[in-house]
Structure formats: structure tokens, C-alpha cells
Design an enzyme around this catalytic site. Structure first.
Site, PDB file in Angstrom:
ATOM      1  N   ASP A 166       0.825  -1.204   0.000  1.00  0.00           N
ATOM      2  CA  ASP A 166       0.000   0.000   0.000  1.00  0.00           C
ATOM      3  C   ASP A 166       0.860   1.256   0.000  1.00  0.00           C
ATOM      4  O   ASP A 166       0.605   2.210  -0.747  1.00  0.00           O
ATOM      5  CB  ASP A 166      -0.899   0.010   1.237  1.00  0.00           C
ATOM      6  CG  ASP A 166      -2.020  -1.017   1.159  1.00  0.00           C
ATOM      7  OD1 ASP A 166      -2.748  -1.022   0.162  1.00  0.00           O
ATOM      8  OD2 ASP A 166      -2.152  -1.799   2.105  1.00  0.00           O
ATOM      9  N   SER A 167       1.871   1.270   0.861  1.00  0.00           N
ATOM     10  CA  SER A 167       2.706   2.465   0.992  1.00  0.00           C
ATOM     11  C   SER A 167       3.516   2.730  -0.266  1.00  0.00           C
ATOM     12  O   SER A 167       3.709   3.885  -0.663  1.00  0.00           O
ATOM     13  CB  SER A 167       3.637   2.319   2.203  1.00  0.00           C
ATOM     14  OG  SER A 167       2.882   2.209   3.398  1.00  0.00           O
TER      15      SER A 167
END
Length: 393
Positions: A166-167
Site C-alpha cells: 500500500d505504501s
């Protein structure tokens, strides 16, 4: 925020959880006005996430303004279009097709504001046979190749303990937005930034695909080491362990002398990068014999004196006590209405002339309804109350 490099730019943040909101956090950290749209009454699911006490939203929601809006209602979708008229970016991380279903696809929004940059984060991207699938960061890490090589060789694939996929997708989305912004400076026109989680992971997979296509080699799980990169590992000490990276030829010569065994620097088994890689296990065993006779601090002091990269493996307590973290303001303390002094990671990267800054922690749900709907969009109090009564905001 007065000093950030993105001051004067406005971002409408839609979506929830991590992959979209972390991109919004990065842009807000550097001065963009981030207006976060959340579902009325329930808000972003991140408000209830965290291990133990739910604190994550206070971090990922920092420097943002929160408004509530029901995006499933036509009237709510109309309000988004009014916000788009006055904004530079729109960020969303819904499943592809959702925005189009709501009449908020890029074609519709760019017709309202041709300079709009639409940032889209999803599991598989906006096109392709998997586009409509639900995609979480963990799945992107698996399909992008990261999970297969993470962990110990005798165990199933592991994870990093953080939402890396996600990051990464959020970071690439932010990078793409800055590229699109430069293009807009030249042409006056916005465009779509399409950041897929699996592709963000794939982009960080070094030469793994090339190694297979050229040599038929598939990287396997190797635990705490990288094969053929030595010495670079965690080594035991009297009171714990330290990580040492002495894998460059000149560094290894200094390290062997530091260990009181300078002859190892010229030993054919260890003198070159290739040779050390071939004898990696025995070299690690040899170093472990040396480090076990010393405390962690003694090892670190010797490494610093001799120019050998080394460090402790930190948790939050060690970060808080480290003078380097303090000197560089790597951590920042903010006032929190429930928890008093609230410490979190500071803005990165550091810019010399336009440094970012954390002005506020994640706001209460709908804390900025009056400011955005009233001051920015010009709605009077009666209109705002009516929208609230009908569940639109």
C-alpha cells in the site's frame, strides 16, 4: 501550512484505508491543502485501526481537513464536482469502475476542470483483465514478487509486518502526481495517474525478472541475508545483536583488521566480493565468533572508529532515545486531545528551502464541514443543515 513546496495546491482525497490516504499524507506534509471526504457517521475505517489503541488515523490523517459526504447519492456526487472546479488534484482508491458508476470518471471531471490531475490507486490498475478485482496491499505484495522471497527458506512466505505494498503504491502515486503537475505547467492540462499496488511492488524487485529470463534463476527466501552479499548480516553479541554491512572490498579489509585478523582481508576465500559470496556461511560464522565476545556497544564503537557500517535493530524505544533522531527531528511531538504528547515520524524527505511540516494530527470526522461547505463552496448554514439532515453530508 505556509512553507511547504506544495502550498497553494488543493487535493480532494477520496477512498480510505492506506494506499490512497498515505499519498494524501505525503502531499499534505509538504503543504498541499488536503480535503478528505469521508462517509457520514462512520468515516474512514482507519479511524478504528491500530494495534491496541487505534492511533493510525492520527498519523495518516495529519495535515488534512475532514468533511463528510455521501458519494452514493447524486447530490453528493454533484458536490464533488463543485469541489473539483476549485481543486488541482483528486485522489481516489476505490475499485476501478466505481468512480465511473458515480458519474465521477476522468472524462466527466476533466470536462469541468481540464487542469485536474486525477490520482488513482488500486490493486491491479485501471485496465487489464484483473482491474475490477478487489486488491489489497498483501495481494499486491504477493503478485508483485515480494512475498515469495520474504522470510526463512524452510518456512512459507512471510510479510514485513507493515503494509509495504500500500505504501509503495501511494508513494508512486505521489511521484506520478508531481510528474503530472510539471506536465500541467507546460501544457495547462491535467491527466490520470494510475498507480497499481502490484506494479509498485514489481518496480522494486531489482533484477529478479531479468535473472529468470536470462539465466533461469529464481530467487528464493534467504532469511536475514542476501545471497552472495557478504558480510552483511545480524551478528550475536554478549548482550544482543548488531547488524554489520562489510560487503565492499575496502570495507572488508578495514573490518578484518578491526577484528584483529588483518590476514583475512587478503585471504583468497574472502578478499573479493565474489569470493566472500561463495564462502558466505563460513564467513558469517567466523564473524559471529568475534562479536559474541563483545557487547553490542563495543562492536558498534569499533565499527564507527574503523568506518564499517553497523547499527542496532531499533524499535520505538530505541528511536526515541537516539541522539541522531533528535538532532534531525526525525520524530515530532504533537498535542493530542485524548493522549497528550503524541509522537510520530516527521516529514520526509527534508527540503532545504521549503521544508514540510506537521501542523495538525488527523482531525475529527467532519471537523471541516462548515469551513469547506460554507466558506469554500458558499453554502449558507440552512443549506448545510438540510444536507446533514438528509444524510448527504
Amino acid at each position: 501550512m505556509a512553507q511547504g513546496a506544495l502550498t497553494g495546491l488543493r487535493l480532494i482525497e477520496m477512498g480510505q484505508l492506506i494506499a490512497g490516504p498515505f499519498c494524501g499524507q505525503l502531499m499534505g506534509d509538504h503543504g498541499a491543502e488536503v480535503i478528505k471526504i469521508e462517509p457520514p457517521k462512520v468515516g474512514d475505517a482507519m479511524r478504528s485501526w491500530g494495534q491496541g489503541i487505534p492511533l493510525w488515523f492520527s498519523v495518516v490523517g495529519r495535515n488534512k481537513k475532514s468533511i463528510t459526504l455521501n458519494l452514493r447519492e447524486k447530490e453528493g456526487q454533484g458536490i464533488v464536482k463543485k469541489l473539483v472546479e476549485k481543486s488541482d488534484f483528486l485522489l481516489e482508491n476505490f475499485r476501478p469502475g466505481t468512480m465511473e458508476k458515480w458519474g465521477l470518471g476522468y472524462d466527466q471531471l476533466s470536462a469541468i476542470n481540464q487542469a485536474l490531475i486525477m490520482i488513482r490507486v488500486s490493486g491491479y490498475g485501471q485496465t487489464g483483465p484483473y482491474a475490477s478485482r478487489a486488491g489489497y496491499g498483501s495481494i499486491g505484495e504477493a503478485m508483485g514478487g515480494m512475498r515469495y522471497i520474504a522470510g526463512e527458506p524452510d518456512r512459507p512466505p512471510s510479510r514485513a509486518g507493515l503494509s509495504i505494498g500500500d505504501s509503495l503504491a501511494a508513494t508512486y502515486a505521489c511521484l506520478g502526481a508531481m510528474m503530472a503537475l510539471h506536465h500541467r505547467h507546460v501544457t495547462g492540462k491535467g491527466q490520470v495517474v494510475d498507480s497499481a499496488i502490484y506494479e509498485a511492488v514489481l518496480a522494486n524487485m531489482e533484477s529478479t525478472v531479468a535473472e529468470y529470463t536470462v539465466a533461469g534463476h529464481i530467487r528464493e527466501r534467504t532469511g536475514s541475508i542476501l545471497p552472495k552479499i557478504a558480510p552483511s548480516n545480524v551478528y550475536e553479541t554478549k548482550d544482543g545483536s548488531v547488524l554489520i554491512g562489510g560487503n565492499q572490498d575496502s570495507v572488508w579489509k578495514r573490518m578484518s583488521a578491526m577484528m584483529g585478523q588483518p590476514e583475512l582481508g587478503d585471504d583468497p576465500r574472502y578478499a573479493t566480493h565474489v569470493a566472500r559470496g561463495e564462502h558466505q556461511t563460513e564467513l558469517d560464522d567466523l564473524i559471529n565468533v568475534w562479536t559474541r565476545a563483545l557487547t553490542s556497544q563495543e562492536v558498534l564503537d569499533l565499527c564507527e572508529t574503523n568506518g564499517v557500517p553497523a547499527g542496532n535493530i531499533y524499535r520505538a524505544p530505541e528511536m526515541l532515545a537516539d541522539p541522531h533522531f533528535e538532532a534531525r527531528d526525525a520524530l515530532v511531538t504533537m498535542d493530542h486531545p485524548q493522549h497528550g504528547n503524541f509522537v510520530m515520524q516527521n516529514v520526509a524527505p527534508k527540503l532545504s528551502d521549503t521544508p514540510g511540516k506537521i501542523e495538525t494530527i488527523g482531525p475529527d470526522l467532519g471537523a471541516h464541514n462548515e469551513a469547506i461547505y460554507g466558506e469554500l463552496l458558499g453554502m449558507d448554514s440552512a443549506k448545510i443543515a438540510d444536507l446533514q439532515d438528509r444524510g448527504i453530508i
